[in-house]
Design an enzyme around this catalytic site. Structure first.
Site, PDB file in Angstrom:
ATOM      1  N   ARG A 235      35.965 -10.420 -11.115  1.00 45.81           N
ATOM      2  CA  ARG A 235      35.401 -11.748 -11.302  1.00 45.81           C
ATOM      3  C   ARG A 235      36.502 -12.767 -11.051  1.00 45.81           C
ATOM      4  NH1 ARG A 235      31.010 -10.008 -10.791  1.00 45.81           N
ATOM      5  NH2 ARG A 235      29.215 -10.126 -12.196  1.00 45.81           N
ATOM      6  N   GLU A 264      32.465 -20.124  -8.405  1.00 47.91           N
ATOM      7  CA  GLU A 264      31.499 -19.853  -7.333  1.00 47.91           C
ATOM      8  C   GLU A 264      30.274 -20.754  -7.462  1.00 47.91           C
ATOM      9  OE1 GLU A 264      30.468 -15.714  -7.181  1.00 47.91           O
ATOM     10  OE2 GLU A 264      32.549 -15.076  -7.319  1.00 47.91           O
ATOM     11  N   HIS A 282      30.969 -12.983  -2.199  1.00 47.07           N
ATOM     12  CA  HIS A 282      30.506 -12.095  -3.271  1.00 47.07           C
ATOM     13  C   HIS A 282      29.519 -11.055  -2.726  1.00 47.07           C
ATOM     14  CE1 HIS A 282      30.279 -12.017  -7.906  1.00 47.07           C
ATOM     15  NE2 HIS A 282      29.988 -10.821  -7.440  1.00 47.07           N
TER      16      HIS A 282
END
Length: 315
Positions: A235, A264, A282
């Site tokens: 992450r 993000e 991602h």
């Protein structure tokens, strides 16, 4: 029929399975739920299938709550305050196992692309700036035989380690907060700093949030070998992003491959301007069969809650 909210569009097979059993509301939006929207959803739905970006923070659980389960679509759930959910009587699950190989594959994609400068090479060709093969053109880092350091030796970390060891003859080191026995040749080191200093390629696979926030600090990046390669498939909040940018800008490390970012979908301009970084949107689990399996697993947890059974993937 219980009311189910799915917060982002899923594959058609997942939506069909949900509609067959529940009164489904599909929130067909690109961005996640805000805190206020999350609180409203908790008031109005029996079950919610959320995902990354939905802000189920502690503040979302302060009002009246109808929802009994948050069946998260994804293995990472740092966007859900699990303690606040439990205190409010809301069960939480995630989707481990089915994402392991797909995420590890993206890890290998980033290792190879970063070490061999594939992103730079493609941009060169697309810009029509390639002047032809030359013996010293775009020399990168040879991957086979390099030492890889895995931060977090869970399912995904072990899957990356297997690919590195058996596919590329790479010695494997790993750092894990607890002692870990694994079924492949790998050596656990005692500290994160020691791992950062000893490995040629660092791959981060720990869960986001909590004690892992900012664990890859400026100090840890400074411990890496000159020319070292940094890969993040965990992450974005695990890494001090400004410190990583600085290490890349000043050539302290050789390159980075990133599938995740701190905020993000925003990616800092400074990262996008760097040639020694491979940036992916991602893509860790972005294969149709994997996303279908994730959707079914999340739905299976909702069905278990609905039937009064223990959630198979409770967190």
């Amino acid at each position: 029929m219980k009311k189910l909210l799915i917060t982002r569009r899923l594959p058609d097979a997942s939506l069909a399975a949900a509609r067959a059993r529940y009164d489904l509301t599909l929130r067909d939006a690109a961005q996640g739920l805000t805190v206020d929207e999350a609180a409203d959803a908790l008031r109005n739905y029996d079950a919610i299938l959320p995902t990354l970006g939905d802000q189920f923070t502690a503040d979302a659980f302060t009002g009246p709550i109808r929802c009994g389960v948050l069946a998260n679509f994804g293995v990472g759930y740092n966007h859900i305050d699990v303690a606040a959910a439990r205190a409010a009587g809301v069960s939480v699950s995630n989707t481990p196992d089915v994402v392991t190989d797909a995420t590890a594959d993206i890890g290998m994609t980033l290792i190879l692309s970063t070490c061999r400068r594939a992103g730079e090479g493609e941009r060169l060709v697309r810009a029509n700036d390639w002047s032809g093969w030359a013996p010293t053109q775009m020399l990168g880092t040879h991957v086979t035989g390099k030492t890889v350091g895995i931060v977090g030796m869970g399912r995904i970390g072990q899957a990356v380690a297997r690919r590195c060891h058996y596919g590329f003859e790479m010695p494997v080191l790993f750092y894990n907060r607890s002692r870990k026995n694994v079924d492949l040749p790998a050596r656990q080191v005692e500290t994160l700093a020691a791992l950062m200093a000893q490995a040629d390629i660092i791959v981060v696979t720990v869960p986001g949030g909590g004690a892992n926030t900012g664990m890859i600090s400026a100090e840890m990046l400074g411990a890496m070998k000159p020319g070292g390669i940094f890969i993040n498939i965990a992450r974005g909040d695990v890494v001090d992003e400004p410190a990583l940018i600085a290490a890349l800008q000043n050539g302290r490390i050789g390159g980075a491959g990133l599938d995740v970012f701190a905020k993000e979908p925003a990616v800092p301009n400074a990262l996008r301007a760097l040639e020694n970084v491979v940036l992916l949107p991602h893509l860790g689990t972005a294969a149709l069969e994997i996303r279908e399996a994730m959707g079914q697993m999340a739905l299976d947890n909702i069905i278990a809650w609905d039937e009064g059974r223990t959630l198979p993937q409770a967190v």
